[in-house]
Every structure is written in structure tokens, then in C-alpha cells.
Design an enzyme around this catalytic site. Structure first.
Site, PDB file in Angstrom:
ATOM      1  N   HIS A 187      -8.534   1.316  -0.683  1.00 16.64           N
ATOM      2  CA  HIS A 187      -8.446   0.305  -1.732  1.00 16.64           C
ATOM      3  C   HIS A 187      -9.830  -0.194  -2.150  1.00 16.64           C
ATOM      4  O   HIS A 187     -10.060  -1.395  -2.279  1.00 16.64           O
ATOM      5  CB  HIS A 187      -7.551  -0.855  -1.288  1.00 16.64           C
TER       6      HIS A 187
ATOM      7  N   SER B 267       0.836  -1.199   0.000  1.00 16.18           N
ATOM      8  CA  SER B 267       0.000   0.000   0.000  1.00 16.18           C
ATOM      9  C   SER B 267       0.876   1.256   0.000  1.00 16.18           C
ATOM     10  O   SER B 267       1.656   1.469  -0.915  1.00 16.18           O
ATOM     11  CB  SER B 267      -0.974  -0.034   1.183  1.00 16.18           C
TER      12      SER B 267
END
Length: 335
Positions: A222, A113
């Protein structure tokens, strides 16, 4: 000046095919991270100083002194983690140089991430100063994205991956519901609209999950709820200079190699709305011959995940002084 992982006239220098560097994302932060390192390493101190100058404020102070409530804010945690991660890498390079050793060139670099920004800086695709400014903007945009749609996330433990399609199909009847992170076998994080996440958590238990916990966050990371943030990051990234990475990077969503400056820029937009398939990333590195993973960043989050995905791999946390001798042994003596 941050030294990159490799350089040379060929697309990539000769790499240690058994070695990979992995960089953690948000959640790995802790008050005090990097302080002792900066006290003992001029190279690490220089990284924090450069990050402070780039932001026009002392992110180092937040990282070192907190309080935790302030450090945990997305807009502070992300630049602080990036600075701490690159400080660790530069301290390692400094130590290798002091020992008369050439730093190893890994076969791959991958970030989880937000850790993808650390990987890009380490690979020379993005300057440190641009990196800390971008992750601060990323955090701001993520917090603002999806206003008016109550976002949520949940951690699911012990659910067979084969049941994920059934879970997504059932929970999606209640709103946006996606798998945000596939972190390890039987360990996923889901993201989307709160009604769907709450329904999905209950459904996961009926499908065999040992635990299903709705997380105390208001951002559906996300997921499609980050579409506004992705659009904002596309604008923020447009004037920033990117370079072809000095070592192959791996995309968050599917582990595909990222080998160009344009590919790096695209990744930083797309991974906001796509999931992080850490299992596939690690499996692809192992399939390519990687046997040693060095986690470069605060904490040991990825160390634990990699061991669950690839039990036979050696995982070395770079923030562990006990591991220093092993890390030094990865370097080579100049010819």
C-alpha cells in the site's frame, strides 16, 4: 457454485440496513484454518475443492497442514484466506438453508486489503476460481515490485491521529513514507523505503507513540513502491469477467461505495498503491445505520478493530461456534 449475497431485478435486494459483512486480509491465516469446517460441511468442502482445482494444486493442504512457513508466504496465504473466508460464508448459507431460513442480505460488504477479493467473491462481482488465481498473482507481483528499493513497514501504536501529517512530513525527508493502514484510532501501519520507515519509527516515539515497531517484512504494501505490482495486476485483471456487485462494496482508500463491475476492477488496481482507511470504512457503515458486523474469515483481527472504532456496535466472528446461534438469528423465515 458460490452463492452470492443477494440477487433481484433491482440494483440491490432489500438489505438488513443494520448488518455488514467484513472480510480479513493477510495476517489472519493460521495452520488448520477451515479443516474442521470442511469436514462437517459439504458446502465448505466444495469451496476448498474448487480453489484447489483453480490453482492446480492443493491450497487446502497448505491451509490445513502447513507448515506455517509455507502458509505464510504471500502467494499461499492470500488464496488460502480467500478460500477459508468463502468456505465459512457457504457453510453459513448451508446451515441457514437447513433451518429453513433465508440468508440475510447485508447492507454492505467490505474487505481489508486482500480481503477485498473475498468481499468481491461474496458479492458476486468475481468468481471464486478467478479470485484465488488473482490473489496468487497479486502476491507474486507484490513480492517482485520495487526491486532495488529496500521496502519496509512499521506498526505504530498510541500515536494521536492528529500528529500523522507531522510524522509523514518529517519521515518523508528520508524517502518514500506513507500511511498504509489506518486500522483503528491510534493504530496505524506505515510503509515505504526502509530509511524513511526507520526514521519515522523513531520520530513517532518522539511524537507520543507508545510503540513503534519495524515489521519483519520486505514488501512495502500500500505504497508507491507497489506501482509495478499495480501495473501487473491491471494486465492480469483485463481478461477476467467482473459483474456489478449484488450488495454495495466499500473502497479501501476512502470508503466510497463500489457499485459497478468497472469500479471493482479499478479498486483492485488502485488499492495496491493507496492506503487502507479501515476507520473511515467502519465509520461510514455506522453512519449508514449498521449496528452488527459479522467477520467472515479466519481469526478475529477485524472483530477487535471494529470494536475499537465503534464500541457500541455488535461484532460477531463467524469462525466462532459459540456465535453460531446469533448468526442464525440474523436470517429470516421465507414468506
Amino acid at each position: 457454485m458460490v452463492a452470492v449475497l443477494g440477487a433481484g431485478p433491482t440494483p440491490y435486494p432489500a438489505a438488513m440496513q443494520q448488518l455488514a459483512y467484513v472480510f480479513p486480509g493477510q495476517g489472519s491465516q493460521a495452520v488448520g484454518m477451515g479443516r474442521a469446517l470442511a469436514d462437517g460441511s459439504p458446502a465448505a468442502a466444495a469451496v476448498f475443492a474448487a480453489a484447489d482445482r483453480a490453482l492446480g494444486e492443493a491450497v487446502s493442504g497448505v491451509a490445513w497442514d502447513g507448515p506455517a512457513e509455507r502458509l505464510d508466504l504471500t502467494e499461499n496465504a492470500q488464496p488460502a484466506i480467500l478460500a477459508a473466508s468463502i468456505a465459512i460464508l457457504e457453510a453459513l448459507r448451508e446451515r441457514w438453508a437447513a433451518e429453513g431460513l433465508e440468508p440475510p442480505v447485508p447492507a454492505f460488504a467490505a474487505g481489508h486489503s486482500m480481503g477485498q477479493y473475498s468481499a468481491l467473491v461474496a458479492a458476486g462481482a468475481l468468481d471464486l476460481e478467478d479470485g484465488v488465481r488473482l490473489v496468487r498473482e497479486r502476491g507474486r507481483l507484490m513480492q517482485a515490485s520495487g526491486q532495488g528499493r529496500d521496502g519496509a513497514m512499521a506498526a505504530l501504536i498510541g500515536l494521536d491521529d492528529a500528529r500523522l501529517p507531522e510524522l509523514v512530513a518529517g519521515a518523508s525527508q528520508h524517502g518514500v513514507f506513507v500511511v498504509a493502514n489506518r486500522n483503528a484510532p491510534g493504530q496505524v501501519v506505515v510503509s515505504g523505503e526502509r530509511p524513511a520507515i526507520e526514521a519515522g519509527a523513531e520520530l513517532a516515539k518522539s511524537l507520543g507513540a507508545r510503540r513503534a515497531v519495524v515489521l519483519p517484512v520486505s514488501v512495502a504494501a500500500h505504497s508507491p513502491l507497489m506501482a509495478e505490482a499495480a501495473g501487473g495486476m491491471r494486465v492480469a485483471l483485463s481478461p477476467v469477467a467482473f459483474h456489478d456487485p449484488a450488495v454495495p462494496l466499500l473502497a479501501n482508500a476512502d470508503g466510497r461505495p463500489i457499485e459497478t463491475a468497472d469500479g471493482c476492477r479499478t479498486e483492485l488496481v488502485e488499492h495496491l498503491t493507496a492506503g487502507v482507511d479501515w476507520v473511515r470504512i467502519v465509520e461510514r457503515m455506522v453512519a449508514a445505520g449498521v449496528t452488527v458486523f459479522v467477520e467472515i474469515g479466519p481469526g478475529r483481527v477485524l472483530t477487535g478493530l471494529v470494536k475499537r472504532i465503534a464500541p457500541d456496535a455488535e461484532v460477531v466472528p463467524a469462525d466462532d461456534p459459540v456465535s453460531l446461534d446469533r448468526i442464525l438469528s440474523l436470517a429470516t423465515v421465507p414468506a
